[in-house]
Enzyme design. Sequence first.
Site, mmCIF file in Angstrom:
data_model
loop_
_atom_site.group_PDB
_atom_site.id
_atom_site.type_symbol
_atom_site.label_atom_id
_atom_site.label_comp_id
_atom_site.label_asym_id
_atom_site.label_seq_id
_atom_site.Cartn_x
_atom_site.Cartn_y
_atom_site.Cartn_z
ATOM 1 N N HIS A 57 -0.653 9.533 1.786
ATOM 2 C CA HIS A 57 -1.998 9.003 2.041
ATOM 3 C C HIS A 57 -2.404 9.155 3.515
ATOM 4 C CE1 HIS A 57 -4.929 5.785 0.407
ATOM 5 N NE2 HIS A 57 -5.482 6.399 1.439
ATOM 6 N N HIS A 59 -5.618 10.517 6.163
ATOM 7 C CA HIS A 59 -6.978 11.022 6.379
ATOM 8 C C HIS A 59 -6.964 11.938 7.597
ATOM 9 C CE1 HIS A 59 -8.820 8.344 3.401
ATOM 10 N NE2 HIS A 59 -7.893 7.470 3.785
ATOM 11 N N LEU A 60 -7.200 13.215 7.371
ATOM 12 C CA LEU A 60 -7.157 14.192 8.474
ATOM 13 C C LEU A 60 -8.543 14.526 9.017
ATOM 14 C CD1 LEU A 60 -4.333 16.558 7.167
ATOM 15 C CD2 LEU A 60 -4.199 14.913 9.032
ATOM 16 N N ASN A 91 -11.720 12.618 1.377
ATOM 17 C CA ASN A 91 -13.045 12.160 1.848
ATOM 18 C C ASN A 91 -13.433 12.824 3.167
ATOM 19 O OD1 ASN A 91 -11.021 10.638 3.116
ATOM 20 N ND2 ASN A 91 -12.282 8.807 3.294
ATOM 21 N N ASP A 149 -10.322 8.683 -3.066
ATOM 22 C CA ASP A 149 -9.989 7.621 -2.101
ATOM 23 C C ASP A 149 -11.101 7.351 -1.096
ATOM 24 O OD1 ASP A 149 -8.173 5.666 -0.931
ATOM 25 O OD2 ASP A 149 -8.276 6.989 0.798
ATOM 26 N N HIS A 176 -8.042 4.539 -5.912
ATOM 27 C CA HIS A 176 -8.389 3.524 -4.909
ATOM 28 C C HIS A 176 -9.029 2.392 -5.718
ATOM 29 C CE1 HIS A 176 -10.610 2.190 -1.098
ATOM 30 N NE2 HIS A 176 -11.251 1.562 -2.067
ATOM 31 N N HIS A 229 -2.486 2.170 -1.990
ATOM 32 C CA HIS A 229 -2.498 0.973 -1.120
ATOM 33 C C HIS A 229 -2.672 -0.373 -1.836
ATOM 34 C CE1 HIS A 229 -6.767 1.851 -1.538
ATOM 35 N NE2 HIS A 229 -6.839 2.689 -0.539
ATOM 36 N N ASN A 275 -9.627 -1.144 4.480
ATOM 37 C CA ASN A 275 -9.955 -1.277 3.065
ATOM 38 C C ASN A 275 -8.837 -0.677 2.213
ATOM 39 O OD1 ASN A 275 -11.050 -1.344 0.533
ATOM 40 N ND2 ASN A 275 -12.668 0.142 0.930
ATOM 41 N N ASP A 302 -1.891 5.429 4.830
ATOM 42 C CA ASP A 302 -3.357 5.330 4.880
ATOM 43 C C ASP A 302 -3.854 5.531 6.315
ATOM 44 O OD1 ASP A 302 -5.989 5.108 4.169
ATOM 45 O OD2 ASP A 302 -5.888 3.032 3.482
HETATM 46 O O1 DOR Z 1 -9.477 1.602 5.460
HETATM 47 C C1 DOR Z 1 -9.762 2.613 4.854
HETATM 48 N N1 DOR Z 1 -10.141 3.725 5.509
HETATM 49 N N2 DOR Z 1 -9.703 2.637 3.525
HETATM 50 C C2 DOR Z 1 -10.164 3.666 2.802
HETATM 51 O O2 DOR Z 1 -10.096 3.602 1.616
HETATM 52 C C3 DOR Z 1 -10.761 4.821 3.479
HETATM 53 C C4 DOR Z 1 -10.262 4.960 4.835
HETATM 54 C C5 DOR Z 1 -11.046 5.931 5.688
HETATM 55 O O3 DOR Z 1 -11.334 7.029 5.217
HETATM 56 O O4 DOR Z 1 -11.320 5.607 6.857
#
Ligand code: DOR
Length: 425
Positions: A57, A59-60, A91, A149, A176, A229, A275, A302
């Site tokens: 998990h 986010h790049l 995302n 997600d 998610h 998560h 989140n 995450d």
């Molecule tokens: O805290 C979060 N940040 N939860 C998510 O589901 C998305 C993520 C984000 O892309 O920043």
Amino acid sequence: MDEFVIKGGTVIDGSGERIADVTVSAGRISAIGPNLSGSQVIDASGCVVSPGFVDLHVHLRQPGREEAETVETGSRAAALGGFTAIVAMPNTEPAQDSVAVVEQVRRWGQDAGLCEVLPSGCLTIGRAGERMAPLGELAAAGVHLFTDDGNGVQDPLLMRRIMEYSLDLDIVLAQHCEVSRLTTGAVMHEGCCSSHLGLPGWPSIAEELMVHRDIELSRLTGARVHFLHLSTVRSVDLVRAAKADGLRVTAEAAPHHFTLSDEMLRTFDATYKVNPPLRTAEDIAAIKAGLRDGTIDAIATDHAPHPAHQKEQALDAAPPGMLGLQTALSLSLGELDLDLPQIIALLSTRPAAIAGVADRHGGPLAPGRAANITVFDPHASWTVEPDRLASKSRNTPYAGRAVRGVVRHTVLNGVPVVRDGEALR
Ligand code: DOR
């Protein structure tokens, strides 16, 4: 450096624990045993030699939000954190709902050469929750984990159809879990603390309803579902019961959900907005129990970088998310009452299986296997300094915290990419 020996460490993987050297040649482990020699030596004395970690998990942010992170900077943070494979969340902008985008993300990962970047695919087009993404095409392009997600799929009929469709593909559907009608405007966990502060809350039930729905849809359809998560007592209980019933479900938890509580929001600092939100001491205890008894299969970070100008806004305006890649090992060692083989299973072996890369990540460390290896000192301590992290963003909630557990070396496909704590690329 094509051939070398990792000397003086304790090898820990799914097959046990032994004091052994590891020789690497042409990308693969060539031997494991006592007193091995080689022309080049990587020192592992006092260290654990484990299969490289796998993060389900991450986010790049590339394409689309390169001011927060790029595939290269996120991969560097991953390698420094001991990860040899990471699943890139979808995302991005555009979202990872087409073969063109996932192939581009994978190529950026290969160009950076710091860890294996495994792009996830969207469940629905544009993560909008309305129409199924081209799961078959994406699976044929090598995507294994599918998720929207950032959003949960709200429509139960669409989710049922996705599950039915997935049965012909060897893929994992990762949810998610958040019923969005229950969380509009939320900035923190709904409970005593949010009441005192007068802040709108994300209720636990918003997560638990979707965990429950997808467990039941998995029971109906037979689909393989991974819960992202997990953060509440009841979510953990529901997954435990589903596993006892033999359903094809797995789950992960993030380090911030077993280390920080909603009390942190008393600072009104949006660094702590995430989140699902930081929850209560009871929830933290349940996450730890789930990690201990195998209900939760994996620790996943995450990792969610955001630039300072966004995180420094008021709680309602700031985006949720916090960094995770370079602190996951230390927080796991420091906060979970688990032994090293259990921690390595949670950070490496079991997430590798969920990500579909068990042929090359997650161990066991054995001759002939791809040399994806992490060497870490479980006792050395360090202090988290945001400016010294490799991420392009600085939004760690652990700034100034003294922790233990230092990644010394990371080897990706037989190539050292981190040596003596420094990234080589
Ligand atoms: O805290 C979060 N940040 N939860 C998510 O589901 C998305 C993520 C984000 O892309 O920043």
